[in-house]
Every structure is written in structure tokens, then in C-alpha cells.
Design a protein around this motif. Structure first.
Motif, PDB file in Angstrom:
ATOM      1  N   UNK A 296      14.998   4.817  11.729  1.00 60.20           N
ATOM      2  CA  UNK A 296      13.693   5.382  11.396  1.00 60.20           C
ATOM      3  C   UNK A 296      13.226   4.773  10.082  1.00 60.20           C
ATOM      4  N   UNK A 297      12.065   4.122  10.117  1.00 63.45           N
ATOM      5  CA  UNK A 297      11.581   3.441   8.926  1.00 63.45           C
ATOM      6  C   UNK A 297      10.155   3.797   8.581  1.00 63.45           C
ATOM      7  N   UNK A 298       9.854   3.783   7.285  1.00 59.72           N
ATOM      8  CA  UNK A 298       8.485   3.978   6.828  1.00 59.72           C
ATOM      9  C   UNK A 298       8.358   3.527   5.375  1.00 59.72           C
ATOM     10  N   UNK A 299       7.135   3.158   4.987  1.00 60.03           N
ATOM     11  CA  UNK A 299       6.868   2.827   3.598  1.00 60.03           C
ATOM     12  C   UNK A 299       6.841   4.102   2.768  1.00 60.03           C
ATOM     13  N   UNK A 300       7.343   3.984   1.536  1.00 58.63           N
ATOM     14  CA  UNK A 300       7.491   5.148   0.665  1.00 58.63           C
ATOM     15  C   UNK A 300       6.418   5.186  -0.413  1.00 58.63           C
ATOM     16  N   UNK A 301       6.219   4.052  -1.080  1.00 57.80           N
ATOM     17  CA  UNK A 301       5.295   4.057  -2.220  1.00 57.80           C
ATOM     18  C   UNK A 301       4.922   2.631  -2.584  1.00 57.80           C
ATOM     19  N   UNK A 302       3.934   2.527  -3.433  1.00 56.94           N
ATOM     20  CA  UNK A 302       3.582   1.255  -4.058  1.00 56.94           C
ATOM     21  C   UNK A 302       3.346   1.523  -5.534  1.00 56.94           C
ATOM     22  N   UNK A 303       3.779   0.584  -6.367  1.00 57.39           N
ATOM     23  CA  UNK A 303       3.564   0.729  -7.801  1.00 57.39           C
ATOM     24  C   UNK A 303       2.226   0.138  -8.198  1.00 57.39           C
ATOM     25  N   UNK A 304       2.265  -0.902  -8.988  1.00 56.71           N
ATOM     26  CA  UNK A 304       1.047  -1.521  -9.499  1.00 56.71           C
ATOM     27  C   UNK A 304       0.554  -2.603  -8.552  1.00 56.71           C
ATOM     28  N   UNK A 305      -0.757  -2.696  -8.388  1.00 56.19           N
ATOM     29  CA  UNK A 305      -1.348  -3.789  -7.610  1.00 56.19           C
ATOM     30  C   UNK A 305      -2.553  -4.335  -8.363  1.00 56.19           C
ATOM     31  N   UNK A 306      -2.664  -5.660  -8.379  1.00 64.19           N
ATOM     32  CA  UNK A 306      -3.753  -6.326  -9.082  1.00 64.19           C
ATOM     33  C   UNK A 306      -4.359  -7.385  -8.180  1.00 64.19           C
ATOM     34  N   UNK A 307      -5.669  -7.497  -8.219  1.00 62.25           N
ATOM     35  CA  UNK A 307      -6.384  -8.556  -7.516  1.00 62.25           C
ATOM     36  C   UNK A 307      -7.289  -9.229  -8.530  1.00 62.25           C
ATOM     37  N   UNK A 308      -7.083 -10.530  -8.726  1.00 63.47           N
ATOM     38  CA  UNK A 308      -7.858 -11.272  -9.719  1.00 63.47           C
ATOM     39  C   UNK A 308      -8.443 -12.532  -9.101  1.00 63.47           C
ATOM     40  N   UNK A 309      -9.527 -13.029  -9.718  1.00 64.39           N
ATOM     41  CA  UNK A 309     -10.113 -14.296  -9.306  1.00 64.39           C
ATOM     42  C   UNK A 309     -11.267 -14.117  -8.342  1.00 64.39           C
TER      43      UNK A 309
END
Length: 407
Positions: A296-309
């Protein structure tokens, strides 16, 4: 190992994991495992031969974009779907049929339904996928036994050198790519570099996967939650994929994990855009009962995300009919909301797998649920060089080599 892979920007993450799985499966011969993987390989080739429709193959893997909906059938409720059923005849040949009613008996069954939904004013799909096949002789617990033995061999110089000369799997990888092993106080590092040899032998794989690796920087940590010293890392430097295994691993290393954690940092640079994702975490729970293995699998969390340019002024050919978001930061923020949390009350992306032995053989079931945008976007582009079929020759030859190790 599958030829039919989802086409989205986390694909490099899974390519590296796929390589890691295959390398680990080269340690010992096993007739039951050989028959399972031989059957799986033949099934994938048979599916590939039934159609030249790339939309079908992408949809079978759970991927669809709005402009391709018309190529699929509709449920009575009007939702796009795709199905594939098959039986083995007495000569062990597959009879496979797309988009026909489910037969009373089958050896393979797949159905994917794309239910259009509204998330506030945003159009999304809720994607439900179920695959059943009846190949026998292998269960997930067998992989962990293989992996345990492989990592202990890597830790033993003589054992690894012997494996390198005897394993058809490693011989193939080291002929198709440059391979190298290094060591420091903490890690044995096994490296595979896509190079000119790869380009000469597998130009499609070189163009598609090689270009994606060049645009990507990956750091993936994997560990057993209840045994933190049972760990490894997967990284890349350009077209070089690196597998880091611990020096002097515990003797029971990954033999029976209960919950495996994956923590990834990913950076993608493409067309003037830089996307940085930190601490994207996934959990995979395992249960090994007497007759049944469950994942059984699933995503738990995400920390920092950046989009530049910003996009280059000249849009490359192949993007002309490809959706480009007006607000990149908003697009990726919404993507990860769908991936991790979901919007329809069922949570984010989920995986459930059972491999069950029965008196008549084995029944293996894979079900997934995820939510995606109806308008699709990829930092890797949308031209012919990015079609998943370009990787087929490489993976087909690779599977042949792995089968020789098991026989």
C-alpha cells in the motif's frame, strides 16, 4: 519492469527506481521466478503488438489529456475509459482484445476510467485503474530477498567481481552504458552513465531518457522506517545514475521491511524554467502473510517547492499544440495538491497491490487512484522524441538479459 510508463515530470524518479530493481534481480537463478518474468515479458510484448496507438498505451498507464479524450470509449455516464482483456491459449499465446465487454474468464484484465471533475473552477480527472493478471511464481517478498543478497555482494569485493562476470543483467548494462563502482567510508556507489555506446545501440533511449536525465538533478533517500540503518540513496549527475549502498550493511538488511519511506529532492531545468522540489515523501507499507503479499503506497508530504525563470521566447517545435500554463507557480502548486492531498475526498495518489497464491495458481491485482489535470503539461516537451515507445528497444533487451540470469 514495464514498457508502459506514465509520462509526467516525476518520471526520472521512477526510471532510477526501475534500474535499481532490475540490478538487484541478478543475483541467483530461480525457475519459478524465471517463469513469472518470462510470462510478464511476453505479456508486455503481446500488448505492445496489439496496437500502435500511443494514446492507448498512455491511457493504460493512467495518463490522458483533454485533446485525446475522443480516442477512448465512454462509460454509460459519459466518462472516457479504456479496457484490455486477454486469455492464454493452449500454446501459451495471448489473445488480447481492447475495449470489449469483460469475458467470464480471463488471464489478464485492465480497465482505466477517467472521470472528469471540477475542483472549484479547475477541470481535473479522477483516475481509477485496476489490473489483474494470473502469472505465478513470484511475489514482492522475493524481491527483498534478492535485494538483500545483492547489497551484501556489493559489500564484498570478490563476490561483486564474480557477480559482474557471471550476471547477464550486469553485462548488458555495462555494455549499453559505462559502469563503475566507488567506495568511501559510508557508501559503495554503483554508477551507470548513458554515453555514446548507448546512443549507438539504443538511440531512442539515449534521446529520451538521456535528455531527461541531463535536465534533472535527483537525490532520493530510501529507508526502512522501523530499521533506519537499512537505507540507500539514488542520485544522478547528468546522464550518470548513481546507486549508493551502505558499507557493512546489517545482516538482515531489508529482508522483511514493514514500511519503506522514500524522500526525494528533484530539480528540473528546461526551456528557461527551473523547478526545485524538496522533501517529497512517499510511504510504502508491506504485509507478507502466508499466501498473500500486500503493498500500500501513497505520497505523504512535500516540503519546499520553487519555480523560477521564464520560457524562452522561441517555443520549440512540438510545443505549438501543447498546453503551456499561464502561471507556472500556480500550475505546479495545484499539481502537488492533486498528487498528495487530492480534492475529491479520497486523498491523493494511492497504490494497492496484492499477490495472492491460491490452489489454482496466483492472482495478482494492482489498483491505483489519482487525480490529474485535464490540460497536461511537461517540462520535457511534447515532440516525437519524447514518446515512451522510444525506450522500448532498450527495455526489451534489458529484460532478455535479466531472464538469462534467472534461468
Amino acid at each position: 519492469m514495464a514498457f508502459l510508463k506514465k509520462r509526467y515530470k516525476l518520471e526520472t524518479y521512477f526510471i532510477c527506481t526501475l534500474l535499481f530493481v532490475s540490478v538487484s534481480n541478478c543475483f541467483q537463478k530461480n525457475e519459478n521466478h524465471y517463469q513469472f518474468w518470462k510470462g510478464y515479458d511476453y505479456l508486455q510484448r503481446s500488448i505492445k503488438s496489439t496496437s500502435k496507438n500511443e494514446v492507448y498505451f498512455s491511457a493504460l498507464a493512467g495518463s490522458l489529456s483533454e485533446e485525446n479524450e475522443s480516442q477512448l470509449l465512454k462509460t454509460p455516464e459519459g466518462y472516457p475509459f479504456l479496457s484490455l482483456h486477454g486469455t492464454l491459449d493452449n500454446q501459451q499465446n495471448w489473445n488480447l482484445h481492447w475495449n470489449e465487454p469483460e469475458p467470464p474468464k480471463y488471464d489478464y484484465s485492465a480497465k482505466v476510467t477517467f472521470t472528469p471533475k471540477l475542483w472549484e473552477d479547475r477541470e481535473i480527472y479522477a483516475v481509477e485503474r485496476k489490473i489483474v493478471h494470473k502469472l505465478s511464481g513470484y511475489q514482492p517478498r522475493d524481491f527483498f530477498k534478492w535485494f538483500h543478497d545483492f547489497v551484501l555482494a556489493v559489500n564484498d569485493h570478490n563476490a561483486y567481481q564474480s557477480l559482474k562476470t557471471s550476471s547477464q543483467n550486469l553485462k548488458f548494462l555495462c555494455s549499453a552504458m559505462q559502469c563503475h563502482i566507488t567506495e568511501n567510508a559510508e557508501w559503495h556507489t554503483l554508477e551507470f552513465t548513458i554515453n555514446d555506446e548507448t546512443k549507438a545501440k539504443f538511440p531512442g533511449f539515449y534521446q529520451r531518457t538521456g535528455s531527461r536525465l541531463e535536465k534533472t538533478k535527483l537525490n532520493l533517500e530510501i529507508w526502512d522506517k522501523f530499521n533506519p540503518t537499512h537505507k540507500l540513496k539514488i542520485t544522478n549527475q547528468g546522464k550518470t545514475i548513481q546507486f549508493h549502498f551502505p558499507v557493512n550493511p546489517p545482516l538482515d538488511y531489508f529482508q522483511s521491511p514493514k514500511e519503506i519511506r522514500f524522500l526525494g529532492d528533484i530539480e528540473i531545468k528546461s526551456f528557461g524554467i527551473t523547478v526545485k522540489i524538496q522533501n517529497l515523501e512517499y510511504k510504502l507499507k508491506t504485509t507478507f502473510d502466508k499466501q498473500t503479499d500486500t503493498l500500500d503506497g501513497q505520497f505523504v508530504r512535500i516540503g519546499k517547492k520553487e519555480i523560477n525563470g521564464n520560457f524562452f521566447y522561441v517555443i520549440p517545435q512540438g510545443f505549438v499544440n501543447f498546453f503551456i500554463p499561464g502561471n507556472m507557480d500556480e500550475y505546479f502548486s495545484e499539481f502537488f495538491t492533486l498528487l498528495i492531498q487530492g480534492t475529491q475526498g479520497r486523498g491523493g495518489s494511492q497504490l494497492h497491490v496484492t499477490f495472492k497464491k491460491t490452489e489454482r495458481g496466483q492472482i495478482n491485482t494492482i489498483t491505483t487512484y489519482n487525480e490529474t489535470k485535464r490540460k497536461r503539461f511537461s517540462l520535457f516537451g511534447g515532440d516525437d522524441s519524447q514518446k515512451a515507445s522510444n525506450d522500448f528497444d532498450f527495455f526489451a533487451a534489458w529484460e532478455d538479459a535479466m531472464l538469462k540470469d534467472l534461468k
